[in-house]
Write an enzyme that holds these catalytic residues in place. Structure first.
Site, PDB file in Angstrom:
ATOM      1  CG  LEU A  72     -64.690  16.862  59.785  1.00 48.75           C
ATOM      2  CD1 LEU A  72     -65.806  17.856  59.468  1.00 48.75           C
ATOM      3  CD2 LEU A  72     -63.420  17.595  60.184  1.00 48.75           C
ATOM      4  CG  HIS A  73     -62.591  13.424  65.657  1.00 50.44           C
ATOM      5  ND1 HIS A  73     -62.448  14.432  66.584  1.00 50.44           N
ATOM      6  CD2 HIS A  73     -61.365  13.292  65.068  1.00 50.44           C
ATOM      7  CE1 HIS A  73     -61.213  14.861  66.594  1.00 50.44           C
ATOM      8  NE2 HIS A  73     -60.520  14.204  65.667  1.00 50.44           N
ATOM      9  CD  GLU A  74     -69.276  15.092  69.011  1.00 46.55           C
ATOM     10  OE1 GLU A  74     -69.993  15.057  67.972  1.00 46.55           O
ATOM     11  OE2 GLU A  74     -69.308  16.049  69.808  1.00 46.55           O
ATOM     12  CG  HIS A  83     -62.428  17.833  63.623  1.00 42.95           C
ATOM     13  ND1 HIS A  83     -62.276  16.484  63.411  1.00 42.95           N
ATOM     14  CD2 HIS A  83     -61.207  18.377  63.427  1.00 42.95           C
ATOM     15  CE1 HIS A  83     -61.027  16.223  63.079  1.00 42.95           C
ATOM     16  NE2 HIS A  83     -60.350  17.356  63.091  1.00 42.95           N
ATOM     17  CD  GLN A 139     -55.422  21.416  76.763  1.00 36.87           C
ATOM     18  OE1 GLN A 139     -56.396  22.019  77.190  1.00 36.87           O
ATOM     19  NE2 GLN A 139     -54.634  20.667  77.513  1.00 36.87           N
ATOM     20  CG  ASP A 179     -53.194  18.346  67.322  1.00 31.16           C
ATOM     21  OD1 ASP A 179     -52.415  17.398  67.203  1.00 31.16           O
ATOM     22  OD2 ASP A 179     -54.379  18.291  66.942  1.00 31.16           O
ATOM     23  CD  GLN A 211     -51.987  21.904  64.652  1.00 26.42           C
ATOM     24  OE1 GLN A 211     -51.457  21.216  63.802  1.00 26.42           O
ATOM     25  NE2 GLN A 211     -53.274  21.860  64.874  1.00 26.42           N
ATOM     26  CB  SER A 213     -56.695  11.346  67.090  1.00 25.35           C
ATOM     27  OG  SER A 213     -55.855  11.257  65.956  1.00 25.35           O
ATOM     28  CB  SER A 214     -58.394  12.102  61.853  1.00 25.27           C
ATOM     29  OG  SER A 214     -59.090  13.296  62.096  1.00 25.27           O
TER      30      SER A 214
HETATM   31  O1  PAF Z   1     -54.649  19.997  63.203  1.00 27.20           O
HETATM   32  C1  PAF Z   1     -54.838  19.790  61.980  1.00 27.20           C
HETATM   33  O2  PAF Z   1     -55.773  19.117  61.558  1.00 27.20           O
HETATM   34  C2  PAF Z   1     -53.869  20.392  60.978  1.00 27.20           C
HETATM   35  O3  PAF Z   1     -52.568  20.403  61.468  1.00 27.20           O
HETATM   36  C3  PAF Z   1     -54.292  21.809  60.511  1.00 27.20           C
HETATM   37  C4  PAF Z   1     -54.255  22.804  61.662  1.00 27.20           C
HETATM   38  C5  PAF Z   1     -55.672  21.764  59.910  1.00 27.20           C
HETATM   39  C6  PAF Z   1     -53.308  22.304  59.442  1.00 27.20           C
HETATM   40  O4  PAF Z   1     -53.305  21.482  58.330  1.00 27.20           O
END
Ligand code: PAF
Length: 288
Positions: free
Chosen positions: A40-42, A44, A155, A157, A160, A192-193
Site C-alpha cells: 500500500l502507498h498514498e 491506496h 484513476q 488504472d 481498469q 504504484s506498488s
Molecule cells: O488495482 C488493483 O490493485 C487490482 O487490479 C485489483 C482491483 C485489486 C484487483 O485485483
C-alpha cells in the site's frame, strides 16, 4: 494513554468478513470497499480516506490475485508487505483488512470468469492477455463477498476502472463505483506498488510518462487538436529516456475508450511504458 490508532480487524475468510459487514449494517453504517493487492502507498490511503470521509465502515481487501497476471509477469516478485500495510491502514483508520488466501477466493473447481468485451480488449488487454478477465472476476467476487455500497478505485488504472464500471452496469451489481484522482510523487510519477522495482537511475527516467502527459495537456491548452501530432510529441518525450519501450500512447474518448483523431472534447491520454523491465502506466484527461 495510548493514542495510536488501532490496527484494523484482520479477517481471512469470507464468512468472517460477512459477519463484520452484517454487524456494521446493524449499526446502520454504509459499507465502503477498497480492493487492493497490498504494497500500500498514498494512492491506496487516499481511497481509504475517501471512504472514511463518507462515514463508511471501510473494508480494504489485500489479495495478490493470481488470475490477472500472465505467465512471465511479476506474480512471484510482486511486493508483499502485510505488516507495513496494516500499519498504514491503521493510520487511515480502515475498519477491516480482508486478507484471504488464494484457496479462499478460488475454491476447488472454480470455473467461472467474467469477460468485459471491447473495453477490456485494447491497450492493457492487448499487452496483458487475460488481465482484465482476472481483474473483473476477482472484483466481482470481492463485491459479492463484502456487498459494499461504494467501491473505490484509483484513476491511475483508468482502463481498469472503465472495465469495472461496465461490468457493474451490465451485470446489475448494486454498488456505486467511485474513481479517485491519481496520487503522485513530488516529481509527478504516479504512485504504484511497482515503483519499488525501479533502480534510483530508472526511477529518475520514469518521470517521462508524466512529462509526456503534461506536454500534451499544454499543447491542447495552446490550441493543438490533432491527436497524431500530440502522440508524436509525447513519443519524443518518452523516448528521451534511454531504455524506454512504449507499449502504447492512446488518445481516446474517456467513456467509450474509442480512439479519437481530434481533441474536440475531454479526451483521455493514456500511456504504458517499460523502463528497466518495469512496466508503468499513467493517464490524464485533456480538456480543450
Ligand atoms: O488495482 C488493483 O490493485 C487490482 O487490479 C485489483 C482491483 C485489486 C484487483 O485485483
Amino acid at each position: 494513554m495510548n493514542t495510536e490508532p488501532a490496527l484494523p480487524n484482520v479477517v481471512t475468510t469470507v464468512e468472517a468478513l460477512r459477519r463484520e459487514v452484517a454487524a456494521a449494517r446493524r449499526r446502520q453504517q454504509r459499507i465502503g470497499l477498497v480492493p487492493t493487492m497490498g504494497a500500500l502507498h498514498e494512492g491506496h490511503a487516499s481511497l481509504v480516506r475517501a471512504s472514511k470521509a463518507q462515514g463508511h465502515f471501510t473494508v480494504v481487501s489485500i489479495f495478490v490475485n493470481p488470475t490477472q497476471f500472465a505467465p512471465g509477469e511479476d506474480l512471484d516478485r510482486y511486493p508483499r508487505t502485510l505488516d507495513a500495510d496494516l500499519a498504514k491502514l491503521s493510520a487511515c483508520r480502515a475498519d477491516v483488512a480482508f486478507v484471504p488466501s488464494a484457496d479462499e477466493v478460488y475454491k476447488p473447481g472454480h470455473a467461472t470468469s467474467v469477460d468485459v468485451d471491447r473495453l477490456g480488449r485494447r491497450w492493457e488487454g492487448e499487452h496483458r492477455p487475460n488481465h482484465f478477465r482476472g481483474v473483473a472476476t476477482v472484483v466481482l467476487k470481492l463485491l459479492n463477498m463484502a456487498a459494499p455500497d461504494v467501491a473505490y478505485f484509483g484513476q491511475k488504472d483508468y482502463q481498469q476502472a472503465a472495465v469495472i464500471r461496465r461490468m457493474v452496469a451490465d451485470l446489475d451489481v448494486p454498488v456505486e463505483i467511485r474513481v479517485c484522482p491519481t496520487v503522485r510523487e513530488p516529481d509527478g510519477l504516479a504512485m504504484s506498488s511497482r515503483n519499488v522495482y525501479l533502480s534510483p537511475a530508472a526511477r529518475g527516467r520514469a518521470t517521462v510518462l508524466w512529462k509526456s502527459l503534461c506536454l500534451a495537456r499544454e499543447m491542447v491548452a495552446q490550441g493543438e487538436r490533432d491527436a497524431a501530432v500530440l502522440a508524436e510529441q509525447m513519443r519524443e518525450v518518452i523516448l528521451s529516456a534511454e531504455d524506454a519501450r512504449i507499449d502504447y500512447i492512446a488518445l481516446a474518448d474517456p467513456d467509450t475508450l474509442e480512439p479519437v483523431e481530434r481533441i474536440d472534447g475531454p479526451t483521455l491520454a493514456a500511456v504504458a511504458v517499460t523502463i528497466e523491465n518495469t512496466r508503468l502506466i499513467d493517464n490524464e484527461i485533456l480538456v480543450p
